[in-house]
Design a protein around this motif. Structure first.
Motif, PDB file in Angstrom:
ATOM      1  N   GLN A 201       0.771  -1.145  -0.049  1.00  0.00           N
ATOM      2  CA  GLN A 201       0.085   0.142  -0.010  1.00  0.00           C
ATOM      3  C   GLN A 201       0.948   1.327  -0.126  1.00  0.00           C
ATOM      4  N   ILE A 202       0.707   2.288  -0.658  1.00  0.00           N
ATOM      5  CA  ILE A 202       1.287   3.348  -0.869  1.00  0.00           C
ATOM      6  C   ILE A 202       0.311   4.642  -0.058  1.00  0.00           C
ATOM      7  N   ASP A 203       0.966   5.329   0.539  1.00  0.00           N
ATOM      8  CA  ASP A 203       0.093   6.513   1.493  1.00  0.00           C
ATOM      9  C   ASP A 203      -0.229   7.531   0.529  1.00  0.00           C
ATOM     10  N   LEU A 204       0.545   8.025  -0.358  1.00  0.00           N
ATOM     11  CA  LEU A 204       0.033   8.981  -1.232  1.00  0.00           C
ATOM     12  C   LEU A 204       0.674   8.873  -2.824  1.00  0.00           C
ATOM     13  N   LEU A 205      -0.250   8.733  -3.818  1.00  0.00           N
ATOM     14  CA  LEU A 205       0.206   8.416  -5.066  1.00  0.00           C
ATOM     15  C   LEU A 205      -0.292   9.509  -5.910  1.00  0.00           C
ATOM     16  N   ILE A 206       0.559  10.218  -6.614  1.00  0.00           N
ATOM     17  CA  ILE A 206       0.174  11.449  -7.356  1.00  0.00           C
ATOM     18  C   ILE A 206       0.601  11.288  -8.888  1.00  0.00           C
ATOM     19  N   LEU A 207      -0.117  11.981  -9.674  1.00  0.00           N
ATOM     20  CA  LEU A 207       0.335  12.272 -11.096  1.00  0.00           C
ATOM     21  C   LEU A 207       1.615  13.241 -11.084  1.00  0.00           C
ATOM     22  N   HIS A 208       2.705  12.898 -11.525  1.00  0.00           N
ATOM     23  CA  HIS A 208       3.912  13.737 -11.632  1.00  0.00           C
ATOM     24  C   HIS A 208       3.575  15.210 -12.460  1.00  0.00           C
ATOM     25  N   GLN A 209       3.025  14.985 -13.667  1.00  0.00           N
ATOM     26  CA  GLN A 209       2.962  16.495 -14.342  1.00  0.00           C
ATOM     27  C   GLN A 209       1.437  15.985 -15.218  1.00  0.00           C
ATOM     28  N   ALA A 210       0.822  17.182 -15.404  1.00  0.00           N
ATOM     29  CA  ALA A 210      -0.126  17.130 -16.323  1.00  0.00           C
ATOM     30  C   ALA A 210       0.433  16.824 -18.056  1.00  0.00           C
ATOM     31  N   LEU A 211      -0.358  16.452 -18.772  1.00  0.00           N
ATOM     32  CA  LEU A 211      -0.037  16.141 -20.219  1.00  0.00           C
ATOM     33  C   LEU A 211      -0.841  17.096 -20.895  1.00  0.00           C
ATOM     34  N   PRO A 212      -0.581  18.450 -21.246  1.00  0.00           N
ATOM     35  CA  PRO A 212      -1.498  19.206 -21.426  1.00  0.00           C
ATOM     36  C   PRO A 212      -2.012  19.159 -22.797  1.00  0.00           C
ATOM     37  N   SER A 213      -1.001  18.639 -23.834  1.00  0.00           N
ATOM     38  CA  SER A 213      -1.308  18.078 -25.109  1.00  0.00           C
ATOM     39  C   SER A 213      -1.985  16.728 -25.433  1.00  0.00           C
ATOM     40  N   ASP A 214      -2.092  16.044 -24.236  1.00  0.00           N
ATOM     41  CA  ASP A 214      -3.110  14.698 -24.386  1.00  0.00           C
ATOM     42  C   ASP A 214      -3.742  14.665 -23.003  1.00  0.00           C
ATOM     43  N   PHE A 215      -4.550  15.627 -22.826  1.00  0.00           N
ATOM     44  CA  PHE A 215      -5.083  15.597 -21.486  1.00  0.00           C
ATOM     45  C   PHE A 215      -6.098  14.343 -21.130  1.00  0.00           C
ATOM     46  N   ASP A 216      -6.598  13.901 -22.198  1.00  0.00           N
ATOM     47  CA  ASP A 216      -7.384  12.666 -22.004  1.00  0.00           C
ATOM     48  C   ASP A 216      -6.494  11.761 -21.352  1.00  0.00           C
ATOM     49  N   ARG A 217      -5.391  11.410 -21.764  1.00  0.00           N
ATOM     50  CA  ARG A 217      -4.614  10.426 -21.133  1.00  0.00           C
ATOM     51  C   ARG A 217      -4.244  10.816 -19.747  1.00  0.00           C
ATOM     52  N   THR A 218      -4.039  11.894 -19.490  1.00  0.00           N
ATOM     53  CA  THR A 218      -3.757  12.531 -17.953  1.00  0.00           C
ATOM     54  C   THR A 218      -5.331  11.888 -17.174  1.00  0.00           C
ATOM     55  N   LEU A 219      -6.341  12.263 -17.542  1.00  0.00           N
ATOM     56  CA  LEU A 219      -7.741  11.872 -17.085  1.00  0.00           C
ATOM     57  C   LEU A 219      -7.679  10.569 -16.933  1.00  0.00           C
ATOM     58  N   ASP A 220      -7.431   9.834 -17.841  1.00  0.00           N
ATOM     59  CA  ASP A 220      -7.350   8.236 -17.552  1.00  0.00           C
ATOM     60  C   ASP A 220      -6.330   7.696 -16.506  1.00  0.00           C
ATOM     61  N   ALA A 221      -5.133   8.288 -16.483  1.00  0.00           N
ATOM     62  CA  ALA A 221      -4.239   8.047 -15.452  1.00  0.00           C
ATOM     63  C   ALA A 221      -5.054   8.442 -13.936  1.00  0.00           C
ATOM     64  N   TYR A 222      -5.686   9.539 -14.039  1.00  0.00           N
ATOM     65  CA  TYR A 222      -5.863   9.864 -12.830  1.00  0.00           C
ATOM     66  C   TYR A 222      -7.261   8.976 -12.189  1.00  0.00           C
ATOM     67  N   ARG A 223      -8.118   8.627 -13.446  1.00  0.00           N
ATOM     68  CA  ARG A 223      -9.184   7.706 -12.922  1.00  0.00           C
ATOM     69  C   ARG A 223      -8.668   6.433 -12.589  1.00  0.00           C
ATOM     70  N   ALA A 224      -7.421   5.874 -13.020  1.00  0.00           N
ATOM     71  CA  ALA A 224      -6.584   4.871 -12.469  1.00  0.00           C
ATOM     72  C   ALA A 224      -6.310   4.925 -11.116  1.00  0.00           C
ATOM     73  N   LEU A 225      -5.736   6.252 -10.527  1.00  0.00           N
ATOM     74  CA  LEU A 225      -5.731   6.455  -9.409  1.00  0.00           C
ATOM     75  C   LEU A 225      -6.796   6.377  -8.323  1.00  0.00           C
ATOM     76  N   GLU A 226      -7.905   7.052  -9.075  1.00  0.00           N
ATOM     77  CA  GLU A 226      -9.354   6.650  -8.125  1.00  0.00           C
ATOM     78  C   GLU A 226      -9.614   5.295  -8.079  1.00  0.00           C
ATOM     79  N   LYS A 227      -9.168   4.579  -8.907  1.00  0.00           N
ATOM     80  CA  LYS A 227      -9.487   3.076  -8.822  1.00  0.00           C
ATOM     81  C   LYS A 227      -8.769   2.487  -7.630  1.00  0.00           C
ATOM     82  N   LEU A 228      -7.398   2.978  -7.603  1.00  0.00           N
ATOM     83  CA  LEU A 228      -6.497   2.173  -6.754  1.00  0.00           C
ATOM     84  C   LEU A 228      -6.866   2.684  -5.233  1.00  0.00           C
TER      85      LEU A 228
END
Ligand code: NDP
Length: 293
Positions: free
Chosen positions: A98-125
């Motif tokens: 288990q990890i106490d805090l997992l964060i996305l290191h950067q936004a990917l402004p040119s591919d924000f849908d990918r950034t959103l999918d990454a964040y949804r994966a964090l929501e699942k975790l």
């Protein structure tokens, strides 16, 4: 150790050890020293290449797992479908379930849908309980606004470059208004990785306004800068590989800056970023692969 309460009730030590640019062969000694000296929060990242050594030092320390707050970051090359695997790689290198805090290191402004999918994966975790809190790093207000619209969990933390020379007040205010805790990277202004950084700049550690306040309190400039962050409600994660500085950076809970001193430090804003411009982060420029565990 002073703690901060994240927006989901999880308690986080306000001050942690950062390990960006700490070479793997110096990481065990740095983290070991920090834990011996009383640190209970370590900030690493998949991209730093030293999660394995952070995990080793944690295990060797004998400090119970539930007493140390471990924070790491998913790199952009693992965004999207790959993010759950990114977590697996980090967890395996750290040797943690288990990890106490997992964060996305950067936004990917040119591919924000990918950034959103990454964040949804964090929501699942988070929903699965394999991470205790989730957040972001280097997200600007427009990134945050889009993220808040498109996802369900408000990030617990936004980790940003914050020191008196570059304060990002608009982002800090946005975060605070939305219950997102500001966490300062380069809290003593110490970044050195950006090409050209520092060549024409004085370190904030040497700024006369900082050294004057330090002398008045019998403290070091680094300690004054850490206090400035802590007293304004931020988390700070100073990095050092040197035991005496790791100790110095923790010894900041026995003095208080006055309102005038805080204002004098606030007045040092230069508007010049030290790290990469968040809008310019692309997979092509920065997306090196994170090795398997
Ligand atoms: P810091 O502000 O922590 O400064 C670190 C530098 O200051 C190092 O050169 C260190 O050298 C030196 N130093 C440390 N303590 C002292 C002291 N008491 N007196 C004088 N000099 C000192 O900068 P960082 O950029 O490392 O940021 C801290 C952490 O934030 C990182 O380690 C990482 O965890 C995180 N970070 C996150 C980023 C992101 O994009 N999310 C980007 C950058 C950092 P020495 O080691 O030789 O003591």
């Amino acid at each position: 150790m002073q703690t901060l309460t994240l927006n989901n009730g999880v308690e986080m030590p306000a001050l942690g050890l950062g390990v960006f640019q700490t070479p793997p062969d110096e990481t065990i000694a740095a983290v070991t020293a920090a834990l011996e000296l009383g640190y209970r929060h370590i900030d690493t990242a998949a991209a730093y290449g030293n999660e394995r050594e952070v995990g080793q030092a944690l295990r060797d320390s004998g400090v119970p797992r539930d007493e140390v707050f471990v924070e790491t970051k998913i790199w952009i090359s693992d965004y999207g479908y790959e993010t759950l695997h990114g977590f697996d790689k980090s967890a395996a290198k750290l040797g943690l379930d288990q990890i106490d805090l997992l964060i996305l290191h950067q936004a990917l402004p040119s591919d924000f849908d990918r950034t959103l999918d990454a964040y949804r994966a964090l929501e699942k975790l988070l929903a699965d309980g394999t991470v205790r809190a989730i957040g972001v790093s280097n997200f600007m207000t427009d990134h945050l606004a889009t993220l808040l619209d498109a996802t369900s969990v408000v990030p617990a933390v936004n980790q940003l470059e914050i020191h008196p020379y570059f304060q990002q007040r608009a982002v800090l205010d946005f975060d605070t208004d939305h219950g997102i805790l500001n966490q300062a990277w380069s809290p003593i202004g110490g970044i050195t990785f950006y090409p050209g950084y520092g060549e024409d700049r004085r370190s904030v550690l040497q700024d006369p306004a900082v050294t004057r306040i330090a002398e008045a309190h019998g403290k070091s400039p680094a300690q004054v800068l850490l206090r400035w962050g802590l007293q304004q409600g931020r988390s700070v994660i100073p990095k050092s590989t040197k035991r005496h500085r790791i100790a110095e950076n923790l010894d900041v809970f026995d003095f208080e800056l006055t309102a005038d001193e805080l204002s004098a430090l606030d007045a040092l804003e230069t508007g010049r970023r030290g790290g990469p411009e968040p809008e310019a982060v692309t997979l092509a420029a920065y997306g090196r692969a994170i090795p398997e565990a």
